[in-house]
Design an enzyme around this catalytic site. Structure first.
Site, PDB file in Angstrom:
ATOM      1  N   PRO A  44      12.205 -12.990  -0.115  1.00 54.86           N
ATOM      2  CA  PRO A  44      13.021 -13.891   0.710  1.00 54.86           C
ATOM      3  C   PRO A  44      12.253 -14.263   1.977  1.00 54.86           C
ATOM      4  CG  PRO A  44      13.933 -11.653   0.746  1.00 54.86           C
ATOM      5  CD  PRO A  44      12.841 -11.660  -0.274  1.00 54.86           C
ATOM      6  N   VAL A  45      12.340 -15.541   2.366  1.00 50.08           N
ATOM      7  CA  VAL A  45      11.552 -16.000   3.521  1.00 50.08           C
ATOM      8  C   VAL A  45      12.278 -15.725   4.834  1.00 50.08           C
ATOM      9  CG1 VAL A  45      10.312 -17.774   2.252  1.00 50.08           C
ATOM     10  CG2 VAL A  45      12.499 -18.348   3.348  1.00 50.08           C
ATOM     11  N   ALA A  75       2.694 -13.656   4.951  1.00 48.10           N
ATOM     12  CA  ALA A  75       1.440 -12.894   4.824  1.00 48.10           C
ATOM     13  C   ALA A  75       1.098 -12.625   3.361  1.00 48.10           C
ATOM     14  CB  ALA A  75       1.547 -11.581   5.584  1.00 48.10           C
ATOM     15  N   ALA A  76       2.125 -12.336   2.549  1.00 47.10           N
ATOM     16  CA  ALA A  76       1.879 -12.083   1.127  1.00 47.10           C
ATOM     17  C   ALA A  76       1.355 -13.343   0.454  1.00 47.10           C
ATOM     18  CB  ALA A  76       3.169 -11.599   0.447  1.00 47.10           C
ATOM     19  N   LEU A 100      10.213  -9.609   5.773  1.00 54.66           N
ATOM     20  CA  LEU A 100       9.542  -8.908   4.680  1.00 54.66           C
ATOM     21  C   LEU A 100       8.116  -9.405   4.470  1.00 54.66           C
ATOM     22  CD1 LEU A 100      12.424  -8.510   2.076  1.00 54.66           C
ATOM     23  CD2 LEU A 100      11.710  -6.949   3.890  1.00 54.66           C
ATOM     24  N   GLY A 101       7.622 -10.176   5.413  1.00 53.83           N
ATOM     25  CA  GLY A 101       6.217 -10.557   5.364  1.00 53.83           C
ATOM     26  C   GLY A 101       5.897 -11.541   4.270  1.00 53.83           C
ATOM     27  N   SER A 102       6.842 -12.413   3.976  1.00 54.57           N
ATOM     28  CA  SER A 102       6.642 -13.414   2.934  1.00 54.57           C
ATOM     29  C   SER A 102       5.389 -14.259   3.183  1.00 54.57           C
ATOM     30  CB  SER A 102       7.891 -14.296   2.871  1.00 54.57           C
ATOM     31  OG  SER A 102       7.599 -15.554   2.353  1.00 54.57           O
ATOM     32  N   ASP A 140       1.474  -7.317   8.672  1.00 55.13           N
ATOM     33  CA  ASP A 140       1.903  -7.920   7.399  1.00 55.13           C
ATOM     34  C   ASP A 140       0.712  -8.192   6.469  1.00 55.13           C
ATOM     35  OD1 ASP A 140       4.244  -7.844   8.817  1.00 55.13           O
ATOM     36  OD2 ASP A 140       4.817  -9.917   8.418  1.00 55.13           O
TER      37      ASP A 140
END
Lengths: 320, 320
Positions: free
Chosen positions: A102-103, A111-112, A107-109, A153
């Site tokens: 989830p953006v 960076a992933a 949750l570091g979307s 992240d």
């Protein structure tokens, strides 16, 4: 020819925000992944996000284009462009982003996605960038998203596993023997980490002495919690998550919806629960014993929010 | 012949709990009063509380009687007995308690009753005990109610007004020029201050270094806030109330209902809002400008809780 790479989401277990001021934080990679597929193209860099349902063509040297697509997809473009620069390659690309994360939820979307993009592009070019290089380029991309990125992240998305991290001492892997179940509840309220960092900056600027002691409390807390974790004392680790949440509330980054989720998780038997990431919305994280995991997740689901029951993953960025 | 005396409730604006560990707190008397009527009687001390709808006869030397009435009314008996002892008088008494102050809500109901009892009894006997003597005997009575009384409640109920107070430096009156409107919301959840103090003791014992920094942050915060208040900077005072609430959450004494009231008050335009007193339930307090006062009170009332819109009072214990 195309290459797909993926990288995991991260969850900060302790120390977010204070990490910006040089204190340590504990974070881990979790089993939610961003996938990025890249292929060569004749000209320019085309980015498409299935999550945002947005697409944009980026041309070298053309900056500050108006519009949501440009703004939201630019970090992906930066990750791709910087990877090409690093490898001294001049080519066009097509980049497709498809993420389970989830953006704008802490949750570091981004960076992933960045780490997966770097890995996919470098693999496509045929060069094996080391993990440290992947991390550095992902940090470049993050600079565009956040005002004062901590670097945590991209580190997690690149390396996976569980780490303690600070600006001063860098990254150390934590040796955790106990299996750690995490329950993540998403308030559904999207907040920019940059804005939340500004709130904390306001407190740090206007009340430097007070903020200094709160930061020092956060540092001691994270160090104690890391030794608790390595010793397998999850009960103490959970209590310290609760204390840490209060410190984050003190610097202004909690909100009522987060409190609702957090107290619900604690009441359902979580060992500890706190906001994770930027706060002001976004996600909370709870830890629980295997016996209480389901009860905590059900308690949160009863509030009508998205809940992820997950585990720590030791797989960082990888080619699929 | 009978004498009625009254004493005001108090609200702690900043620093509760940490005051037990030697740090300063800011508190003020508010326009809710406990009234105590006393008359001489032939034998023993009879106490009746209109609020609890309980009565009990206390005989010198007969301790630890079973039952709610004995337990709940004993502090009143102690206040009356200690006053008689101080004045070297041996007589029976009838003591009637009638208080506007919600009990077990962090507003110092028991201290106000104790101070009013001491004043009424000493006036009935015909001796004018000084305020400092009234305060000391009220503290004796409080020792029975709370495990580790800070002395702040009897001080406020006796002297009235607004003070900064610590174990180390004692009491100092604050010179406040701005009129300060307070909105108090009662969660309706009754918690014993002693139990809440135990929770904090647990954190202080298990995590002494972390607790030490949190306490130091609380001290700096209260000192800064007291100068803000005397300079008339209510905006900064309100921000520091919010920070202080986070520190109290960190040491484990908030709860979801308190958070609900606090965030509602902030959203309605309060300058600051936090739990007041022991926490875990009890009351929260918000400050607001005269223009926003009604909106904050209405916001809280919409949650279905008891709300008191009040002002600081400069009248301490007095004969009616």
């Amino acid at each position: 020819m195309s290459v797909t790479a993926s990288a995991p989401a991260k969850v900060i277990l302790l120390g977010e925000h204070f990490v910006v001021y040089g204190e340590p934080a504990i974070a881990c990679a979790i089993d939610l992944r961003a996938r990025v597929k890249v292929s060569e193209s004749s000209d320019a860099i085309y980015v498409k996000s299935l999550n945002f349902n947005l697409e944009q063509v980026f041309h070298e040297g053309v900056e500050n284009v108006e519009g949501t697509a440009y703004r939201k997809l630019k970090p992906v473009y930066i990750a791709a462009r910087e990877t090409l620069k690093k490898l001294n390659v001049d080519t066009g690309l097509k980049v497709y982003v498809d993420s389970e994360i989830p953006v704008a939820s802490g949750l570091g979307s981004s960076a992933a996605v960045a780490a997966a993009t770097v890995k996919a592009v470098s693999t496509l070019i045929g060069e094996d960038l080391g993990l440290e290089e992947v991390r550095k380029i992902a940090i470049e991309s993050e600079r565009y998203v956040h005002r004062n990125p901590s670097g945590i992240d991209p580190t997690i998305s690149t390396y996976g596993g569980m780490i303690i991290y600070s600006k001063k001492t860098g990254v150390r892997k934590l040796n955790v023997r106990e299996k750690l179940s995490l329950i993540i509840g998403d308030t559904g309220i999207q907040r920019s980490t940059g804005e939340q960092i500004k709130l904390v900056e306001g407190i740090a600027r206007d009340y430097p002495e007070i903020f200094n002691y709160i930061s020092k409390a956060a540092r001691k807390l994270v160090l104690k919690a890391s030794s608790d974790l390595e010793r397998g004392d999850l009960t103490s680790f959970g209590r310290l998550m609760n204390v840490n949440h209060g410190l984050l509330s003190a610097v202004g980054v909690s909100c009522l919806k987060l409190e609702e989720l957090i107290y619900t998780a604690r009441k359902a038997g979580a060992l500890g629960a706190k906001l994770t990431g930027g706060g002001g919305g976004g996600c909370m994280v709870a830890i629980a014993t295997p016996e209480r995991k389901v009860a905590v997740a059900e308690g949160l689901r009863s509030l009508g929010v998205n809940v992820y029951t997950t585990e720590v993953t030791y797989e960082g960025v990888r080619v699929e």
